[in-house]
Design an enzyme around this catalytic site. Structure first.
Site, short mmCIF file in Angstrom:
data_model
loop_
_atom_site.label_atom_id
_atom_site.label_comp_id
_atom_site.label_asym_id
_atom_site.label_seq_id
_atom_site.Cartn_x
_atom_site.Cartn_y
_atom_site.Cartn_z
N ASP A 179 -2.90 -39.98 -28.71
CA ASP A 179 -3.57 -41.24 -29.00
C ASP A 179 -2.59 -42.28 -28.50
O ASP A 179 -1.55 -42.52 -29.13
CB ASP A 179 -3.82 -41.41 -30.50
CG ASP A 179 -4.60 -42.68 -30.77
OD1 ASP A 179 -4.21 -43.73 -30.24
OD2 ASP A 179 -5.60 -42.63 -31.50
N HIS A 180 -2.88 -42.86 -27.33
CA HIS A 180 -1.82 -43.65 -26.69
C HIS A 180 -1.43 -44.88 -27.51
O HIS A 180 -0.37 -45.45 -27.29
CB HIS A 180 -2.18 -44.01 -25.24
CG HIS A 180 -3.16 -45.12 -25.09
ND1 HIS A 180 -4.52 -44.95 -25.23
CD2 HIS A 180 -2.99 -46.44 -24.82
CE1 HIS A 180 -5.13 -46.10 -25.03
NE2 HIS A 180 -4.23 -47.03 -24.78
N HIS A 242 -7.96 -44.77 -32.20
CA HIS A 242 -6.94 -45.83 -32.20
C HIS A 242 -6.95 -46.68 -33.47
O HIS A 242 -5.91 -46.91 -34.07
CB HIS A 242 -7.14 -46.77 -31.01
CG HIS A 242 -7.21 -46.08 -29.68
ND1 HIS A 242 -6.44 -45.00 -29.36
CD2 HIS A 242 -7.96 -46.34 -28.57
CE1 HIS A 242 -6.70 -44.62 -28.11
NE2 HIS A 242 -7.62 -45.41 -27.62
C1 BG6 Z 1 -9.10 -46.02 -24.40
C2 BG6 Z 1 -10.58 -46.28 -24.44
O1 BG6 Z 1 -8.76 -44.96 -25.25
O2 BG6 Z 1 -8.40 -47.19 -24.80
C3 BG6 Z 1 -10.92 -47.44 -23.55
O3 BG6 Z 1 -11.28 -45.12 -24.04
C4 BG6 Z 1 -10.10 -48.65 -23.90
O4 BG6 Z 1 -12.31 -47.75 -23.64
C5 BG6 Z 1 -8.62 -48.31 -23.95
O5 BG6 Z 1 -10.33 -49.64 -22.92
C6 BG6 Z 1 -7.81 -49.48 -24.49
O6 BG6 Z 1 -6.44 -49.22 -24.33
P1 BG6 Z 1 -5.39 -50.40 -24.16
O7 BG6 Z 1 -4.07 -49.72 -24.16
O8 BG6 Z 1 -5.71 -51.08 -22.85
O9 BG6 Z 1 -5.58 -51.31 -25.32
#
Ligand code: BG6
Length: 489
Positions: A179-180, A242
């Site tokens: 989960d980045h 997230h």
């Molecule tokens: C991803 C989603 O996990 O996270 C995307 O699938 C989203 O839809 C993205 O745009 C958002 O990540 P960040 O790091 O740009 O906030």
């Protein structure tokens, strides 16, 4: 000079190597780690995909995507070219029988001492097949690791199928579910802020906190991912993973250590205490939205339904009043909000404290304290306090922020992309920032209940203009409770 903890040499196989995530995030992140000197010389990065490319063509593709997604990364062109020497390509059709996986076998030959990692940046429907093939081809060695990108399934049943199938080949402590958001600097800082400061923890509860807001607003739309997104929607795409992970880090009890299971067990307890939202509450506690045509940064942006090419009821925005039923948080709502095509990109967590019990400076003097943790853009922490406005002329109360802007405080340090940290943690074998299977199950149980409640109660998306702040119903969700979203100008 960047500081880092060395990692052992590794062989990283990226399935789905020609895809968006791989070129936009994974390769640029690896390049940054390489430029900082963290990737040992014996390491190999092997792109695996169906396209009929060879290593040279793939290196060219990685090189071109660097120009697009990591401009400015290469002050030293020679070093960047050197990085490409570590990049290889193996043509593999994930669905083909084991006998046709020769290219990958060859690419991995002679890497005995290296940590072996398989990164599945593909559709989740391929996860189990790939794991099986890795077993049949004996490429999955007893110490190799697997990395699963979200989404892990689209509901509890499909995620269990994936976890069971992958689990037959890779046991839990070799499975890294990404989960980045957990790799973002401010998100990790939340743990430090809470558990490295004596000042914070005693006030972190229902005794002093009125409510919590978590906002992840994106300017981007679905960016060529309409086919995936339309089957998913904001709840599955952003909230189940997230947003709930952010909620967990705000709400969890102090883990006994930074050990992976100590942290993950505390997160699981929060997820288990999340109150399910049923059909009778769905309309009062949630808002779904979908963007229509509007303006983003002054430029016309199309409606979501036009991007998908058909009428659709998928939500691109969601706002939820979530409740955590435990002693620390009973009665403290967690308002969650996320949407695509919102006026400005902004992700933050707001801890809104209660008002003072007696207004001795007069009703309405000052404002309740607020702690704002900004994830992006411009990471930082602000604590809003009430102060005496300096000078004569009576005692006037003024609200001002103690502002810890990371860029100013820690100037000169580049903020690594979340994937840089997470990729190196995988090589190190540190699972602390990855989701354990029981967490994923608990998050899906809650999300499944809400999806069923929407269906049963007929809760449909309200339209909002691209570039706005989401549907007006989102403001009403808080207004009904006498509260408002924190939306600084
Ligand atoms: C991803 C989603 O996990 O996270 C995307 O699938 C989203 O839809 C993205 O745009 C958002 O990540 P960040 O790091 O740009 O906030």
């Amino acid at each position: 000079m960047a500081e880092f903890i060395p990692v052992p040499p590794f062989d990283l196989v990226v399935f789905g190597a020609t895809g968006d995530l791989s070129l936009r995030k994974l390769f640029p992140s690896l390049l940054h780690r390489y430029l900082d000197g963290q990737i040992p010389a014996q390491s190999r990065i092997i792109g695996a995909a169906r396209s009929g490319l060879d290593t040279e063509a793939f290196r060219q593709m990685v090189h071109e995507s660097r120009g697009k997604f990591a401009p400015g990364a290469c002050v030293d062109e020679a070093k960047c070219a050197e990085f490409l020497n570590h990049v290889h390509y193996a043509r593999v059709d994930a669905t083909s029988p084991a006998g046709e996986w020769g290219a990958l076998k060859d690419a991995l030959a002679d890497g005995n001492g290296n940590v072996r990692i398989f990164y599945l940046s593909t559709a989740p429907s391929l996860f189990v097949t790939i794991a099986q093939r890795l077993q049949e081809t004996e490429l999955a060695t007893p110490n190799s690791r697997i990395v699963l990108e979200k989404p892990i399934g689209r509901d509890l049943a499909s995620s269990r199928e994936i976890n069971d199938g992958v689990g037959r080949v890779f046991d839990e402590h070799r499975t890294f579910r990404i989960d980045h958001y957990l790799g973002k600097e401010t998100v990790q800082n939340l743990l430090v802020l809470r558990f490295a400061n004596m000042l914070i923890e005693p006030i972190w509860s229902r005794a002093t906190i009125d409510h919590v807001q978590i906002t992840v607003a994106e300017e981007l739309g679905v960016e060529g991912r309409a086919e995936y997104y339309d089957k998913s929607g904001a709840l599955r795409d952003m909230v189940q993973n997230h947003m709930l992970q952010l909620l967990c880090l705000v709400a969890l009890e102090s883990p006994n250590s930074m050990d992976a299971d100590a942290i993950r067990t505390e997160k699981l307890k929060v997820l288990s205490a999340l109150r399910r939202i049923d059909a009778k509450d769905a309309a009062a506690k949630t808002v779904r939205g979908q963007y229509k045509a509007g303006l983003i940064g002054g430029k016309p942006a199309p409606a979501y339904a036009d991007e998908v090419g058909k009428p659709t009821k998928t939500e691109t925005f969601v706002a939820i009043k979530a409740e955590v039923d435990n002693w620390r948080w009973a009665g403290v709502p967690f308002y969650l909000r996320t949407g695509k095509r919102i006026g400005a990109r902004r992700s933050e967590i707001v801890i809104q404290f209660k008002d003072t019990p007696v207004p001795i400076f007069g009703a309405g003097a000052g404002a309740p304290n607020k702690l704002v943790l900004r994830l992006q853009p411009a990471e930082g922490v602000k604590l809003w306090l009430n102060m005496k406005e300096p000078g004569p002329g009576g005692l006037r109360v003024k609200t001002a922020a103690l502002d810890l802007s990371f860029a100013e405080e820690f100037g000169g340090v580049r903020y690594p992309d979340a994937y840089e940290r997470l990729l190196m943690d995988i090589v190190r074998g540190n699972l602390a920032l990855f989701m354990r299977r029981d967490e994923v199950d608990a998050a899906w149980m809650w999300a499944d209940a809400l999806l069923a409640a929407w269906e049963q109660a007929g809760v449909e998306p309200n339209l909002y203009a691209a570039g706005s702040n989401g549907p007006t119903q989102s403001a009403l969700l808080l207004d009904r409770d006498g509260r408002a979203w924190w939306d600084p100008e």
